[in-house]
Design a protein around this motif. Structure first.
Motif, mmCIF file in Angstrom:
data_model
loop_
_atom_site.group_PDB
_atom_site.id
_atom_site.type_symbol
_atom_site.label_atom_id
_atom_site.label_comp_id
_atom_site.label_asym_id
_atom_site.label_seq_id
_atom_site.Cartn_x
_atom_site.Cartn_y
_atom_site.Cartn_z
ATOM 1 N N GLU A 30 0.818 -1.212 0.000
ATOM 2 C CA GLU A 30 0.000 0.000 0.000
ATOM 3 C C GLU A 30 0.854 1.264 0.000
ATOM 4 O O GLU A 30 0.566 2.224 -0.715
ATOM 5 C CB GLU A 30 -0.932 -0.004 1.218
ATOM 6 N N ILE A 31 1.933 1.283 0.771
ATOM 7 C CA ILE A 31 2.705 2.522 0.891
ATOM 8 C C ILE A 31 3.768 2.658 -0.197
ATOM 9 O O ILE A 31 4.288 3.754 -0.414
ATOM 10 C CB ILE A 31 3.360 2.629 2.287
ATOM 11 N N ARG A 148 8.350 12.659 6.419
ATOM 12 C CA ARG A 148 7.290 12.993 7.378
ATOM 13 C C ARG A 148 7.132 14.501 7.456
ATOM 14 O O ARG A 148 8.114 15.240 7.603
ATOM 15 C CB ARG A 148 7.662 12.420 8.744
ATOM 16 N N VAL A 149 5.909 14.958 7.374
ATOM 17 C CA VAL A 149 5.594 16.380 7.469
ATOM 18 C C VAL A 149 4.629 16.560 8.642
ATOM 19 O O VAL A 149 3.572 15.932 8.702
ATOM 20 C CB VAL A 149 4.944 16.924 6.178
ATOM 21 N N GLY A 150 5.040 17.430 9.600
ATOM 22 C CA GLY A 150 4.218 17.654 10.782
ATOM 23 C C GLY A 150 4.629 16.751 11.922
ATOM 24 O O GLY A 150 5.314 15.739 11.754
ATOM 25 N N GLY A 151 4.240 17.159 13.123
ATOM 26 C CA GLY A 151 4.559 16.373 14.308
ATOM 27 C C GLY A 151 6.039 16.335 14.634
ATOM 28 O O GLY A 151 6.498 15.412 15.289
ATOM 29 N N ASP A 152 6.792 17.332 14.146
ATOM 30 C CA ASP A 152 8.244 17.319 14.346
ATOM 31 C C ASP A 152 8.587 17.621 15.798
ATOM 32 O O ASP A 152 7.963 18.445 16.453
ATOM 33 C CB ASP A 152 8.907 18.356 13.436
ATOM 34 N N SER A 181 4.408 11.952 -4.703
ATOM 35 C CA SER A 181 3.086 11.624 -4.195
ATOM 36 C C SER A 181 2.959 12.157 -2.780
ATOM 37 O O SER A 181 3.955 12.510 -2.136
ATOM 38 C CB SER A 181 2.886 10.104 -4.214
ATOM 39 N N THR A 182 1.753 12.236 -2.274
ATOM 40 C CA THR A 182 1.492 12.540 -0.868
ATOM 41 C C THR A 182 0.505 11.517 -0.333
ATOM 42 O O THR A 182 -0.274 10.922 -1.088
ATOM 43 C CB THR A 182 0.901 13.952 -0.681
ATOM 44 N N SER A 183 0.552 11.296 0.967
ATOM 45 C CA SER A 183 -0.354 10.307 1.556
ATOM 46 C C SER A 183 -0.586 10.650 3.018
ATOM 47 O O SER A 183 0.263 11.279 3.664
ATOM 48 C CB SER A 183 0.233 8.902 1.434
ATOM 49 N N TRP A 194 2.607 12.513 4.710
ATOM 50 C CA TRP A 194 3.876 12.106 4.119
ATOM 51 C C TRP A 194 4.003 12.621 2.691
ATOM 52 O O TRP A 194 3.040 12.581 1.920
ATOM 53 C CB TRP A 194 4.006 10.571 4.132
ATOM 54 N N GLU A 195 5.184 13.140 2.395
ATOM 55 C CA GLU A 195 5.521 13.517 1.023
ATOM 56 C C GLU A 195 6.519 12.496 0.487
ATOM 57 O O GLU A 195 7.530 12.213 1.147
ATOM 58 C CB GLU A 195 6.137 14.919 0.964
#
Length: 571
Positions: A30-31, A148-152, A181-183, A194-195
């Motif tokens: 999936e990922i 990972r984007v965010g939650g740093d 892609s982004t997810s 995620w980028e």
């Protein structure tokens, strides 16, 4: 790799095992579906940086890829090995930004995966880390990032990351970005997405190949010495990569004595054939390294000048002096005058040592050759010589032959093309399995000789000596490569094929037992000298059969991914 050393607490022990369980709950199909169309076909080489629980490495291995998986966490690596016990994955500890052990192995990769890793690399270290990744990527290879984007949380060893930053690094290193892609977060954590970025390297991206083309074809030459130096270094990269050391991120060092040994081996046939190595009537007779030492080893065949050989008496003293003379010529001539295009900066840097008097006996190993000093080589050049020697050496030979032919013609001589070609060949010995055959007969008499591939006890008529790494692909008569097998298995089943990862893993105990009984107990110095030279062994540890086997696995992986040699497994 889930964080650099010193920030790994949350990835060790019970906490690490719990995290591994969470990672394994995510379906890799999936990922990873977004980049599946960009992947090269198996058995391409894949490096999983920050392998964590081993989920992604196992996913690649199941598709037939050859995988190296690294992580700095001992707990994560233990979990990965336990959960995914496949011999098609090589596991060891390593991390960005240095990737020290990975670089030292010398393997280049078609795909490098960094899944949930880049946020653990400090922003100040990312340029260095990216340069290391590009340095071990094959031309046309892919680097795949899941960012990972965010939650740093910098206190937890995480720092902001973005596709824009990675693509900026790519442009500076000659790589191009493919559609990304982004997810959403697969674990459902709020505020995190995620980028995904895939980068491709159009060529070697280092400038090494243009530099080599310049030296071979364009650089002014008053002798063949520059070509001889390059070829001597290329032979070291191809046949003795285990002698290289990595003092920093941008270079390797090899024993200057090794380069001099290869130099003597290259020139021996040429001088004996009377082929001119510089213009003028003294182009054969008045060479700076052809002195007393050279003449003292004149009766030795060129292929005796190799790692693992033992010399005594006059030959030992002659070789020692010949190496000293060759080092002197190398340092004052080609190393000094081989410079970067348009500058006075030397390509190679030599550090010589004061060498003592000639010994009464010599074992040609790394320790002996290092006495003469070391040669510092730009890392990108060394890597290109390791990976592309099959393309580079023909160009070196062609230009060398052209120079000799032109100089002979100027003096009114016409060279016999076949004689020149024969003298230019690297002097690999004919297949020499005599010692291994004698040892196998001794062990047969003791009642302890078995086929390494089938495990069956051998009778006298069945005994065959197999080149584990096939001779047709990589001529090597080092003892570690010579194994006792059933004649029918060797001649009618395995033939000139490479053992599969599973076949090699299954034979591990039998191979190590043969090495121990056959070689370590009879010719330990030669066995380990040859292994340290031609296999990538950890230079910091004491060599033993298990370490040599790990080096054998690495060599198998390199031949499989670099040369696409057909695999074999016992039926």
């Amino acid at each position: 790799m889930k964080g650099p050393p010193g920030q790994l607490t949350r990835y060790e022990n019970a906490t690490g095992r719990a995290l591994a369980e969470r990672y394994e709950s995510i379906d890799p199909d999936e990922i990873h579906g977004w980049f599946a169309d960009h992947l090269p076909p198996p058995p391409a080489a894949v490096l999983d940086v920050g392998a964590g629980s081993g989920r992604d490495a196992s996913w690649f291995a199941a598709k037939g890829y050859e995988v190296v998986a690294v992580d700095p966490s001992a707990t994560m690596l233990a979990e990965a090995r336990r959960r995914h016990p496949t011999p098609r994955v090589t596991w060891f500890r390593d991390c960005l930004p240095s990737l020290g052990r990975t670089v030292e192995r010398g393997l280049s990769y078609d795909v490098i995966l960094l899944n949930a890793v880049w946020m653990h690399v400090h922003p100040d270290e990312r340029q260095r880390a990216f340069r290391k990744l590009v340095g071990i990527l094959k031309p046309g290879g892919l680097i795949i990032f899941a960012l990972r984007v965010g939650g740093d949380d910098a206190d937890d060893g995480m720092f902001p990351s973005s596709a824009a930053e990675v693509e900026s690094l790519a442009r500076r290193h000659g790589a191009m970005a493919l559609p990304g892609s982004t997810s959403p977060d697969s674990l459902g954590r709020p505020g995190i997405h995620w980028e995904q970025v895939a980068l491709q390297l159009p060529d070697d991206g280092t400038g090494a190949l243009p530099l080599l083309r310049h030296i071979i074809l364009n650089d002014r030459k008053s002798s063949t010495y520059k070509l001889g130096l390059l070829r001597a270094v290329a032979r070291a990269a191809d046949s003795a990569p285990g002698m290289a050391r990595h003092p920093d991120d941008d270079s390797v060092t090899v024993p200057l004595g090794l380069v001099a040994l290869n130099w003597l081996r290259l020139y021996k046939s040429l001088v004996e054939a009377g082929l001119p190595q510089r213009p003028g009537k003294d182009g054969v007779t008045n060479l700076g390294f052809v002195k007393k030492g050279w003449r003292a080893i004149g009766d030795l065949p060129a292929f005796d000048l190799r790692v693992g050989q033992y010399f005594s008496g006059a030959h030992a003293r002659g070789l020692h002096q010949a190496l000293r003379d060759a080092v002197g010529t190398l340092v004052t001539m080609p190393i000094h005058y081989m410079t970067l295009p348009g500058s006075d900066e030397q390509v190679f840097e030599a550090h010589t040592s004061r060498v003592g008097t000639a010994p009464g006996s010599v074992l040609v190993d790394r320790e002996y050759l290092a006495q003469f000093g070391d040669l510092r080589i730009p890392l990108h050049l060394w890597n290109s010589l390791m990976r592309h020697d099959a393309w580079i050496e023909p160009a070196l030979i062609s230009e060398w032959m052209k120079l000799m032919t032109d100089w002979a013609t100027t003096r009114g001589n016409e060279l016999d093309h076949r004689r020149v070609e024969a003298a230019m060949q690297w002097s690999d010995p004919d297949r020499d399995v005599g010692f291994a055959r004698r040892v196998s007969q001794e062990l047969f008499e003791e009642g302890s000789l078995h086929c390494v591939w089938t495990g069956r006890k051998l009778d006298r008529k069945q005994i065959n000596i197999d080149h584990c790494m096939p001779w047709a692909a990589w001529p090597c008569d080092a003892l570690w490569n010579l194994l006792p097998t059933d004649r029918r298995v060797n001649q009618h089943q395995k033939r000139a094929r490479l053992p599969s990862a599973d076949a090699l893993d299954d034979a591990r105990d039998r191979i190590c037992t043969w090495w121990q009984k056959g070689y370590v107990q009879r010719a330990s110095d030669r066995f380990f000298a040859e292994a340290r030279s031609s296999l990538m062994l950890d230079p910091s540890g004491v060599a033993d059969a298990d370490k040599v086997f790990e080096g054998l696995q690495g060599r198998r992986q390199m031949l499989r991914t670099e040369h696409r040699i057909e695999e074999w497994a016992p039926p």
